[in-house]
Design a protein around this motif. Structure first.
Motif, mmCIF file in Angstrom:
data_model
loop_
_atom_site.group_PDB
_atom_site.id
_atom_site.type_symbol
_atom_site.label_atom_id
_atom_site.label_comp_id
_atom_site.label_asym_id
_atom_site.label_seq_id
_atom_site.Cartn_x
_atom_site.Cartn_y
_atom_site.Cartn_z
ATOM 1 N N HIS A 1 3.024 4.884 7.109
ATOM 2 C CA HIS A 1 3.525 4.295 5.883
ATOM 3 C C HIS A 1 3.015 2.875 5.717
ATOM 4 C CE1 HIS A 1 6.569 2.556 3.107
ATOM 5 N NE2 HIS A 1 6.456 3.737 2.552
ATOM 6 N N HIS B 1 0.466 1.368 2.770
ATOM 7 C CA HIS B 1 0.794 0.308 1.819
ATOM 8 C C HIS B 1 0.244 -1.034 2.218
ATOM 9 C CE1 HIS B 1 3.367 2.819 -0.639
ATOM 10 N NE2 HIS B 1 3.695 3.411 0.469
ATOM 11 N N ARG C 1 -5.166 0.618 0.801
ATOM 12 C CA ARG C 1 -5.791 0.474 -0.509
ATOM 13 C C ARG C 1 -7.290 0.695 -0.420
ATOM 14 N NH1 ARG C 1 -1.596 -3.262 -1.140
ATOM 15 N NH2 ARG C 1 -2.794 -5.011 -0.316
#
Lengths: 297, 387, 327
Positions: C195, C199, C204
């Protein structure tokens, strides 16, 4: 020397089989850029169809062979229609996953219907002319008529396929679609039609291979997986998308596997296929003969 | 947000599916449950079929006679497909099912070996009617078997060849690359060399393989007088017929893994004349064995084979352990572990079974030969059990 | 990074942590009833815990696999290879050399990462299909080596046995409730790690690579670095799963690491939604349980998995729970 010659013969037979299956993979990849995982299963079904034709239906082997080819051709077209055609414009990942799913379905369908029991063509159903006779080559090596037949049949079919692709109208349409589907469509070629024919031909050839392997060895549900992987490696070796390459790759891989199994180690037989596959993709993705029609992924 | 709602419903679905899985466990019904683990599917399913039928026949007879301590005997069949990976999963499944009191199984040596530590951890008896690898009973108080071991079998075959098939000197071995095939190959090779026989070729094969011509061609070049097949019937059948096709005309000898009607089916004519070593031959069994054979044939329409007989006995042994020891896992183990002398042994249709400190037993081996498409007892037997 | 936890998730979490207590109570209940000659149709606690352990293990593996196709868009068909590496590294170290699990497990994870990088290095330039083929071949080769190399493994078919459970303060943690917490902790750690990666800048960058490799490169994203990281993390997670599996199952053999296992896990993330953490978890829960449920039906299991794959790709390629909006 005798042993070497006999091993070469084994390799040629295996190579012929691989070539027959490999062209199926390579043609489909050439035309829709899809690795048809289910192709190995079509090969397997071909063997089963022929087996049941001669046992349950009591037909002659020579009748069972074309029937099996026909059934597999239909099967191939059906699979394309149901599973692959709806995904024609979807991302490649989706089509690939669908192909894997199809392979799972077919393999386990066979396993459930026919069980994993090994099935041998009963003695009375085997074409006695082929099975009983053999030639003794100089040096004492034995070449059974069956093996000879497989080699000759494979060569004949390959030549026939080549003729089809380069000398007929449908072959031209296939080449056009492989080069550029959009342009082919604009030229008035019904691409879906051509793709269906590609599947049909590939599947029919796979069926021949299946029947021959079934006759020579045994029929069982996982045969498609093992032979399929090796045949795929052969297609990659020859240059995926290239039909002549598939034939060449098949022969080379067949001989390599048999010599490896006979002289080095029988346990790594299939591993040879994987190694070749990986090395070719990493170092020379276009294979030995490259893609005869341009567009690279 | 749409995803939230989806998440709840999907999670609910997931939970429902999981609870169904919990409930898939065998529910407790009044009765005594024994698990029978074996290759009921896969390309050696013929073994499983015989095992299943042997067990079911025994259960039927027991229940008809009043059951176990008055309760119905119920068999739970778990399929390991002859693969050690499946056997591990099956073993955890059986071990965590508190209703199952003991396991008759597994069949393949690699499967029994896989189950062994899991059954040991859980404390449940594993009585194998078919595993012959030497390691199966080592290191665990919970593993037993009612047939011989492969060091004995290998030696037996070597002695038989030396003493009965006297013109054989050069032997080629073709073995299945699993615990059974390998272990038996080792047992045989050791004994053969001590007896002065020559091993001219040793080739391994994978059970997934269906084309043995490459290795057979290699074997042929070494000119053996006999080919010993240390593997299971499916592959042995193919090997036999492919060997003939390749031009190997000499004697074939298989071990107990080849003892199955499946071998005859697959090999066809090529099977004729093949010798097979086996833990039991019905024709040479006593009157009880004949009675069971008739009952089996009446029930299933086919004659029973060795494995049906051994399973029949194994189920009987467990039931005796339950009746005389107690209706729980530990009591069964204690009872079996106490069967250490011939007096305390179990007299079954396959002979007298009693265990040594490991859980192994000493029983004779027999020889069958394929004649006219059927297995018949070989003319000469060697029934002493000295190594 | 603040994560908003809805009450539903908190309740789920508490239930999950207390489950062994529930099953133990169920066992007591059954015993109580049985003493009064009533038989309750409740399976044994060990049975339920075992199923949960297997489900959690699949969830962990699904999360690991999810990284490569889900976050970077490359199809990994050879995930089982890392599961294998982890299982054998831990299994051999513990069973043959007698090392402790607490040492063997991290080594297995690192070894997994190394193999992930090894496989990644020559494949960085490869596109979709070719990459998939190489991953397939790679895991199959590992499988073959393990199956046949007796000197390395010490047994035919890659069989390693008597792998002990981790030893904590003198107790061997092999009871099912102990295994339950063991895998639960590993799973939670994995969820947290994945997780946070998702993020973060790394996540990204991965998303950018997935959407369009060339555009990402032109934006200054070092493809090699980020792809390698994805391979390494994904492989490490797989290896951790393998190490856990080795001590849980007590034996490992080559047969547990066949190609179809990779497909099974792939099926799970496809069902749940590639790229989605909750998707991987739910997919694993459903298919893992379904697999166990359908066990008596043998081949039907994989048949259904195949059908699921085909249907999902046809009708809902984004998966059941995908949060990515796709064209």
């Amino acid at each position: 020397m005798t042993q070497f010659l006999e091993q070469i013969i084994n390799g040629l037979v295996l190579g012929g089989i691989y070539a027959l299956i490999a062209v199926g993979y390579t043609m489909v990849y050439g035309i829709i850029q899809l690795i048809n995982f289910a192709h190995g299963e079509i090969f397997m079904f071909g063997a089963y169809f022929a087996f049941f034709c001669v046992t349950t239906l009591g037909l002659s082997f020579w009748l069972a062979l074309p029937i099996s080819m026909l059934l597999c051709a239909l099967m191939g077209m059906l699979i394309d229609f149901i599973a692959y055609r709806p995904l024609r414009n979807a991302p490649r990942l989706s089509a690939l996953i669908t192909a894997i799913g199809m392979s799972l379905v077919l393999q386990n369908l066979a396993r459930m219907i026919w069980t994993a029991k090994l099935r041998k063509f009963p003695v009375e159903t085997r074409p006695s002319f082929l099975v009983a006779n053999k030639i003794i080559l100089p040096g004492g090596a034995q070449l059974s008529f069956l093996d000879l037949f497989i080699i000759v049949l494979a060569i004949g079919l390959m030549i026939g396929l080549n003729r089809l692709i380069y000398l007929t109208k449908i072959g031209k349409a296939m080449r056009a679609c492989a080069q550029n589907k959009v342009a082919a469509n604009l030229m008035g070629i019904n691409t879906n039609h051509v793709i269906a024919v590609t599947f049909a031909i590939g599947s029919a050839l796979g069926a021949v291979a299946g029947v021959m392997v079934g006759l020579r060895e045994v029929v069982e549900p996982t045969m498609g997986y093992y032979k399929g992987v090796s045949a795929f490696a052969a297609a990659v070796l020859g240059g995926i998308g290239n039909v002549t390459g598939a034939m060449l790759g098949g022969v080379i891989l067949g001989i390599a596997e048999v010599l490896g199994a006979g002289y080095i180690s029988s346990e790594y037989r299939v591993a040879i296929a994987y190694i070749i596959m990986i090395l070719v993709i990493i170092f020379r993705p276009s294979g030995l003969l490259g893609k005869s029609t341009a567009t690279r992924a | 947000m749409k995803t939230r709602a989806n998440f709840s419903t999907i999670s609910l679905v997931a939970l429902v599916v999981m609870s169904f899985t919990f409930m898939s466990c065998e529910q407790k019904v009044e009765g005594i449950k024994i698990a029978v683990a074996g290759p009921f599917t896969g390309n050696i399913a013929a073994f499983g079929e015989m095992i299943k039928r042997g067990a079911e026949l025994r259960a039927k007879e027991i229940n008809a006679a009043g059951g176990v301590n008055g309760k119905t005997l119920m068999l739970v069949f778990e399929d390991d497909a002859g693969k050690d990976k499946e056997a591990s999963l099956v073993a955890t499944r059986i071990a965590t099912n508190r209703n199952i009191l003991a396991v008759v199984g597994h069949f393949n040596s690699s499967c029994s070996l896989a189950g062994k530590p899991i059954y040991k951890r859980a404390g449940i008896v594993e009585l194998s009617p078919g595993s012959t690898n030497v390691r199966v009973c080592e290191g665990s108080d919970w593993t037993f078997r009612n047939l011989y071991r492969d060091d004995f079998q290998g030696g037996f075959v070597a002695k038989y060849i030396k003493n009965v098939l006297t013109d054989i000197q050069k032997i080629a071995i073709f073995f299945d690359n699993d615990d059974y095939g390998r272990g038996l190959k080792d047992g045989f090779t050791n004994a053969a060399q001590k007896l002065g026989l020559d091993i001219v070729a040793t080739e391994a094969y994978d059970r997934d393989n269906t084309d043995f011509k490459a290795q057979l061609t290699s074997i042929k070049a070494k000119n053996p007088d006999l080919v010993f097949i240390s593997g299971l019937y499916s592959q042995a059948g193919l090997i036999a017929s492919q060997a003939r096709e390749v031009g190997i005309t000499v004697q074939l000898f298989g071990a107990d893994g080849v003892d199955s009607p499946g071998f005859l089916e697959i090999a066809g004519d090529a099977a004729d004349g093949t010798y097979v070593s086996t833990p039991f031959v019905f024709e040479l069994g006593g009157s009880e064995a004949q009675r069971v054979a008739k009952a089996f044939e009446a029930e299933y329409g086919v004659a029973p084979d060795t494995w049906a007989a051994l399973t029949y006995d194994a189920v009987g042994m467990i039931v005796e352990a339950i009746e005389k020891g107690g209706e729980n896992r530990k009591a069964i183990q204690k009872y079996l572990a106490s069967m250490t002398t011939p007096e305390k042994g179990y007299e079954g249709i396959t002979g007298l079974t009693y265990f040594d400190k490991n859980g192994d037993c000493i029983k004779p081996a027999y020889v069958k030969v394929v004649h006219d498409g059927k297995f018949v007892p070989a003319e000469k037997q060697m029934l002493d059990t000295e190594m | 990074m603040r994560v908003k936890l809805s009450t539903k998730i908190v309740i789920l979490f508490i239930v999950v942590c207390l489950l062994p207590l529930l099953t133990y109570s169920a066992d007591l209940l059954v015993q109580w009833a049985s003493d009064r000659d009533i038989s309750l149709p409740i399976p044994s606690g060990d049975y339920m815990l075992r199923i949960l352990v297997q489900a959690y293990l699949y969830m962990l593996l699904a999360l690991g696999l999810n990284i490569v196709p889900g976050f970077t868009g490359l199809l990994d068909l050879g995930y089982v290879g890392f599961y294998l590496v982890g299982g054998y590294t831990a299994g051999l170290l513990m069973a043959r050399l007698g090392w402790s699990y607490w040492v063997a497990m991290p080594i297995a994870a690192v070894n997994g990462a190394i193999w992930g990088l090894l496989r990644g290095a020559p494949t960085l330039r490869l596109t979709g299909d070719y990459f998939a083929i190489v991953t397939f071949g790679f895991s199959e080769l590992l499988f073959r080596v393990v199956k046949n190399e007796e000197w390395l493994i010490g047994g035919p078919n890659g069989f390693v046995t008597d792998i002990p459970a981790p030893n904590l303060l003198g107790h061997e943690l092999y009871h099912y409730w102990q295994q339950y917490y063991h895998i639960l902790i590993l799973l939670i750690l994995t969820i947290v790690v994945v997780h946070r990666l998702q993020h973060s800048r790394v996540g990204r960058a991965w998303a950018a690579i997935r959407e369009d490799e060339r555009a990402a490169e032109s934006m200054g994203i070092n493809l090699r670095e980020y792809k390698s990281l994805a391979f390494a993390v994904s492989a490490a997670i797989g290896a951790v799963g393998g190490a856990f599996f080795a001590q849980f199952q007590v034996n490992i053999s080559a047969g547990a690491f066949e190609f179809w296992e990779s497909i099974l896990i792939l099926c799970m993330i496809v069902l749940g939604g590639m790229g989605s953490i909750s998707g991987s978890i739910v997919g694993a829960a459903i298919l893992g349980s379904l697999g166990e449920l359908l066990r008596p039906f043998g081949g039907a299991r994989y048949l259904i998995f195949g059908i699921i794959l085909i249907l999902m790709m046809r009708f809902r390629p984004a998966g059941l729970l995908s949060i990515r909006r796709h064209g």
